[in-house]
Design an enzyme around this catalytic site. Structure first.
Site, PDB file in Angstrom:
ATOM      1  N   MET A  60       5.504  77.216  27.079  1.00  0.00           N
ATOM      2  CA  MET A  60       4.231  77.716  26.560  1.00  0.00           C
ATOM      3  C   MET A  60       4.409  78.537  25.272  1.00  0.00           C
ATOM      4  SD  MET A  60       1.725  76.535  28.095  1.00  0.00           S
ATOM      5  CE  MET A  60       2.536  75.032  28.571  1.00  0.00           C
ATOM      6  N   ALA A  61       5.634  79.001  24.999  1.00  0.00           N
ATOM      7  CA  ALA A  61       5.875  79.785  23.781  1.00  0.00           C
ATOM      8  C   ALA A  61       6.241  78.890  22.594  1.00  0.00           C
ATOM      9  CB  ALA A  61       6.984  80.812  24.033  1.00  0.00           C
ATOM     10  N   GLN A  62       6.563  77.624  22.871  1.00  0.00           N
ATOM     11  CA  GLN A  62       7.130  76.765  21.821  1.00  0.00           C
ATOM     12  C   GLN A  62       6.159  76.475  20.681  1.00  0.00           C
ATOM     13  OE1 GLN A  62       9.032  73.329  23.563  1.00  0.00           O
ATOM     14  NE2 GLN A  62      10.348  74.584  24.872  1.00  0.00           N
TER      15      GLN A  62
ATOM     16  N   HIS B 125      12.702  69.429  27.354  1.00  0.00           N
ATOM     17  CA  HIS B 125      11.607  68.963  28.215  1.00  0.00           C
ATOM     18  C   HIS B 125      10.503  68.496  27.256  1.00  0.00           C
ATOM     19  CE1 HIS B 125       8.603  68.704  31.307  1.00  0.00           C
ATOM     20  NE2 HIS B 125       7.983  69.840  31.015  1.00  0.00           N
TER      21      HIS B 125
ATOM     22  N   ARG C 143      13.208  88.456  19.108  1.00  0.00           N
ATOM     23  CA  ARG C 143      13.228  89.914  19.199  1.00  0.00           C
ATOM     24  C   ARG C 143      14.560  90.393  19.745  1.00  0.00           C
ATOM     25  NH1 ARG C 143       8.873  88.194  23.453  1.00  0.00           N
ATOM     26  NH2 ARG C 143      10.250  87.522  25.092  1.00  0.00           N
TER      27      ARG C 143
ATOM     28  N   ASP D  82       9.146  65.155  35.569  1.00  0.00           N
ATOM     29  CA  ASP D  82       9.664  66.522  35.734  1.00  0.00           C
ATOM     30  C   ASP D  82       8.599  67.424  36.349  1.00  0.00           C
ATOM     31  OD1 ASP D  82      12.014  68.355  34.977  1.00  0.00           O
ATOM     32  OD2 ASP D  82      10.273  69.439  34.187  1.00  0.00           O
TER      33      ASP D  82
ATOM     34  N   GLU E  61       8.870  69.022  40.123  1.00  0.00           N
ATOM     35  CA  GLU E  61       8.952  70.471  40.389  1.00  0.00           C
ATOM     36  C   GLU E  61       7.768  70.962  41.205  1.00  0.00           C
ATOM     37  OE1 GLU E  61       9.665  71.520  36.365  1.00  0.00           O
ATOM     38  OE2 GLU E  61       7.589  71.983  35.865  1.00  0.00           O
TER      39      GLU E  61
ATOM     40  N   GLY F  24      17.794  82.006  27.301  1.00  0.00           N
ATOM     41  CA  GLY F  24      17.473  82.243  28.709  1.00  0.00           C
ATOM     42  C   GLY F  24      18.262  81.295  29.590  1.00  0.00           C
ATOM     43  N   SER F  25      17.580  80.719  30.575  1.00  0.00           N
ATOM     44  CA  SER F  25      18.230  79.849  31.554  1.00  0.00           C
ATOM     45  C   SER F  25      18.975  78.700  30.858  1.00  0.00           C
ATOM     46  CB  SER F  25      17.168  79.315  32.522  1.00  0.00           C
ATOM     47  OG  SER F  25      17.738  78.420  33.442  1.00  0.00           O
TER      48      SER F  25
HETATM   49  P1  NDP Z   1      13.534  80.809  29.729  1.00  0.00           P
HETATM   50  O1  NDP Z   1      12.261  81.330  30.308  1.00  0.00           O
HETATM   51  O2  NDP Z   1      14.778  81.088  30.480  1.00  0.00           O
HETATM   52  O3  NDP Z   1      13.658  81.314  28.218  1.00  0.00           O
HETATM   53  C1  NDP Z   1      13.792  82.601  27.950  1.00  0.00           C
HETATM   54  C2  NDP Z   1      14.229  82.760  26.499  1.00  0.00           C
HETATM   55  O4  NDP Z   1      13.116  82.571  25.634  1.00  0.00           O
HETATM   56  C3  NDP Z   1      14.751  84.137  26.284  1.00  0.00           C
HETATM   57  O5  NDP Z   1      15.732  84.116  25.279  1.00  0.00           O
HETATM   58  C4  NDP Z   1      13.508  84.876  25.823  1.00  0.00           C
HETATM   59  O6  NDP Z   1      13.835  85.966  25.006  1.00  0.00           O
HETATM   60  C5  NDP Z   1      12.801  83.829  25.010  1.00  0.00           C
HETATM   61  N1  NDP Z   1      11.348  84.008  25.045  1.00  0.00           N
HETATM   62  C6  NDP Z   1      10.579  84.372  26.091  1.00  0.00           C
HETATM   63  N2  NDP Z   1       9.285  84.418  25.757  1.00  0.00           N
HETATM   64  C7  NDP Z   1       9.238  84.092  24.442  1.00  0.00           C
HETATM   65  C8  NDP Z   1       8.186  83.983  23.510  1.00  0.00           C
HETATM   66  N3  NDP Z   1       6.917  84.225  23.852  1.00  0.00           N
HETATM   67  N4  NDP Z   1       8.508  83.616  22.237  1.00  0.00           N
HETATM   68  C9  NDP Z   1       9.778  83.369  21.890  1.00  0.00           C
HETATM   69  N5  NDP Z   1      10.822  83.472  22.727  1.00  0.00           N
HETATM   70  C10 NDP Z   1      10.545  83.830  23.996  1.00  0.00           C
HETATM   71  O7  NDP Z   1      13.348  79.246  29.430  1.00  0.00           O
HETATM   72  P2  NDP Z   1      14.031  78.018  30.184  1.00  0.00           P
HETATM   73  O8  NDP Z   1      15.467  77.982  29.867  1.00  0.00           O
HETATM   74  O9  NDP Z   1      13.568  77.985  31.598  1.00  0.00           O
HETATM   75  O10 NDP Z   1      13.280  76.809  29.453  1.00  0.00           O
HETATM   76  C11 NDP Z   1      13.612  76.416  28.141  1.00  0.00           C
HETATM   77  C12 NDP Z   1      13.288  74.938  28.007  1.00  0.00           C
HETATM   78  O11 NDP Z   1      14.156  74.194  28.846  1.00  0.00           O
HETATM   79  C13 NDP Z   1      11.880  74.569  28.437  1.00  0.00           C
HETATM   80  O12 NDP Z   1      11.430  73.528  27.616  1.00  0.00           O
HETATM   81  C14 NDP Z   1      12.067  74.064  29.860  1.00  0.00           C
HETATM   82  O13 NDP Z   1      11.060  73.176  30.291  1.00  0.00           O
HETATM   83  C15 NDP Z   1      13.392  73.360  29.694  1.00  0.00           C
HETATM   84  N6  NDP Z   1      14.132  73.170  30.940  1.00  0.00           N
HETATM   85  C16 NDP Z   1      14.397  74.254  31.720  1.00  0.00           C
HETATM   86  C17 NDP Z   1      15.125  74.123  32.864  1.00  0.00           C
HETATM   87  C18 NDP Z   1      15.559  75.332  33.632  1.00  0.00           C
HETATM   88  O14 NDP Z   1      16.448  75.202  34.444  1.00  0.00           O
HETATM   89  N7  NDP Z   1      15.030  76.523  33.439  1.00  0.00           N
HETATM   90  C19 NDP Z   1      15.584  72.787  33.327  1.00  0.00           C
HETATM   91  C20 NDP Z   1      15.374  71.725  32.351  1.00  0.00           C
HETATM   92  C21 NDP Z   1      14.624  71.927  31.223  1.00  0.00           C
HETATM   93  P3  NDP Z   1      13.736  87.492  25.556  1.00  0.00           P
HETATM   94  O15 NDP Z   1      14.890  87.736  26.448  1.00  0.00           O
HETATM   95  O16 NDP Z   1      13.753  88.285  24.320  1.00  0.00           O
HETATM   96  O17 NDP Z   1      12.426  87.536  26.323  1.00  0.00           O
HETATM   97 MG    MG Z   2      13.155  69.712  35.925  1.00  0.00          MG
HETATM   98 MG    MG Z   3      10.453  71.458  34.384  1.00  0.00          MG
END
Ligand code: NDP
Ligand code: MG
Ligand code: MG
Length: 332
Positions: free
Chosen positions: A84-86, A108, A49, A191, A195, A26-27
């Protein structure tokens, strides 16, 4: 005073040739997988998936695997699925395959700090937390820069955990700026507080409140949008580039005088008290408890927030003005 590492103090050596599983695309997941691969490290993307992420990873030249298959082979497992999924992914797809000397890595500290995940003592547990959104982590890296990161070690079985955290920080581009040493506790709490009170919660609500006040007073939504929402980026960019003094030098004396006197009336002692309460709620663990409970009920409050914002007058106005905003952007 904080310990800060840069490119000169760090090397990729501790991770060269190691198999790194990036869980989630994801992000942050996409940014990490691409930056680490471009830095010469061996990356496999692990996903739960087939779907959007799976297709994106393939389009980016990865050969994604099911989570457990990526983990079985890996020396280093990086958690980049939602916080929350970790816990469930860890319990079902990681824990059964943990080997002596594996690394468990986070972006994080939430799941470790609040003890939702408790890895065995024969692995290293460390964190590299980018202080910026995933797409920016990628964009800065591609353009030769890097988003600053925090690094922390929770468990140091090998005695080399910090070196490995810094290797990841370097591969991400983070040490091109700087990697600040911290703890899981400090990263997690700051953090969340950041936020909630500023980056996402505070700024968004202040912009909304200002926009809605102007509209209620009969001013045109388009004028209110440019004033209270669109222009904020330019002000923040000035602070980002030149600090508060640089911003103040760029605005009029009228704006400075009004800002100094009225700002303190809007953000007053009552507001500071609320900030402190929010921060204490994070520190006590009450916020984490509440969020875990909300997630367990299918995140109704989060979903309603997204729906309400999507329908809001400010968002609708922003969409109507998109063309104008795009047209005005610098062309190079
Ligand atoms: P995302 O919400 O962007 O992650 C989405 C990814 O996780 C996709 O590949 C998705 O797959 C998969 N996913 C979604 N739901 C589930 C699930 N229930 N079980 C397994 N896989 C799942 O996450 P972030 O990138 O925002 O966050 C990831 C980590 O990074 C977190 O710990 C966050 O705190 C940390 N973080 C995030 C920042 C950010 O900018 N977003 C900044 C700094 C840290 P699919 O496409 O198949 O749904
Ligand atoms: Mg942050
Ligand atoms: Mg954060």
């Amino acid at each position: 005073i904080a310990k800060i590492y840069t490119d000169r103090d760090t090397t990729l050596d501790p991770l060269k040739g190691k198999k790194i599983a990036v869980l989630g695309y994801g992000s942050q997941g996409r940014a990490w997988a691409l930056n680490l691969r471009d830095s010469g490290l061996h990356v496999t993307v692990g996903l739960e998936r087939e779907g959007k992420s799976w297709e994106q990873a393939k389009a980016d030249g990865f050969d994604p695997k099911k989570t457990e298959d990526a983990v079985k082979d890996a020396d280093v497992v990086i958690f980049l699925v939602p916080d929350m999924a970790q816990r469930l992914v860890y319990r079902e797809k990681v824990q059964p395959y943990i080997r002596d000397g594996m690394d468990i890595v986070f972006a994080h500290g939430f799941n470790i700090h609040y003890r939702l995940i408790e890895p065995p003592s024969n692995v290293d547990v460390y964190m590299v937390a980018p202080k910026g959104p995933g797409p920016i982590v990628r964009e800065f890296y591609v353009k030769g820069g890097g988003v600053p990161v925090l690094v922390a070690v929770h468990q140091n079985h090998s005695g080399k955990a910090m070196e490995k955290a810094l290797a990841i920080a370097k591969a991400l581009g983070g040490t091109r700026a700087g990697a600040i040493e911290t703890t899981f506790k400090e990263e997690t709490e700051t953090d969340l507080i950041g936020e909630q009170t500023i980056l996402v919660g505070g700024v968004m609500e202040l912009m909304k409140a200002a926009f809605e006040t102007l509209v209620e007073m009969g001013y045109q939504p388009e004028v209110a949008y440019f004033e209270t929402i669109n222009e904020l980026k330019m002000i923040v960019d000035l602070i980002y580039d030149k600090g508060f003094m640089g911003m103040l030098k760029a605005v009029s004396d009228t704006a400075k005088y009004g800002g100094f006197t009225v700002g303190k009336q809007v953000i007053n002692n009552e507001t500071r008290k609320r900030l402190r309460e929010a921060a204490e709620k994070v520190r006590s663990g009450k916020f984490a408890e509440e969020w875990i409970e909300e997630y367990g009920r299918g995140s109704p409050t989060l979903q309603k927030g997204m729906e309400d914002m999507d329908k809001s007058l400010e968002e609708q106005t922003g969409r109507r003005l998109k063309e104008i905003i795009e047209r005005g952007k610098p062309k190079s």
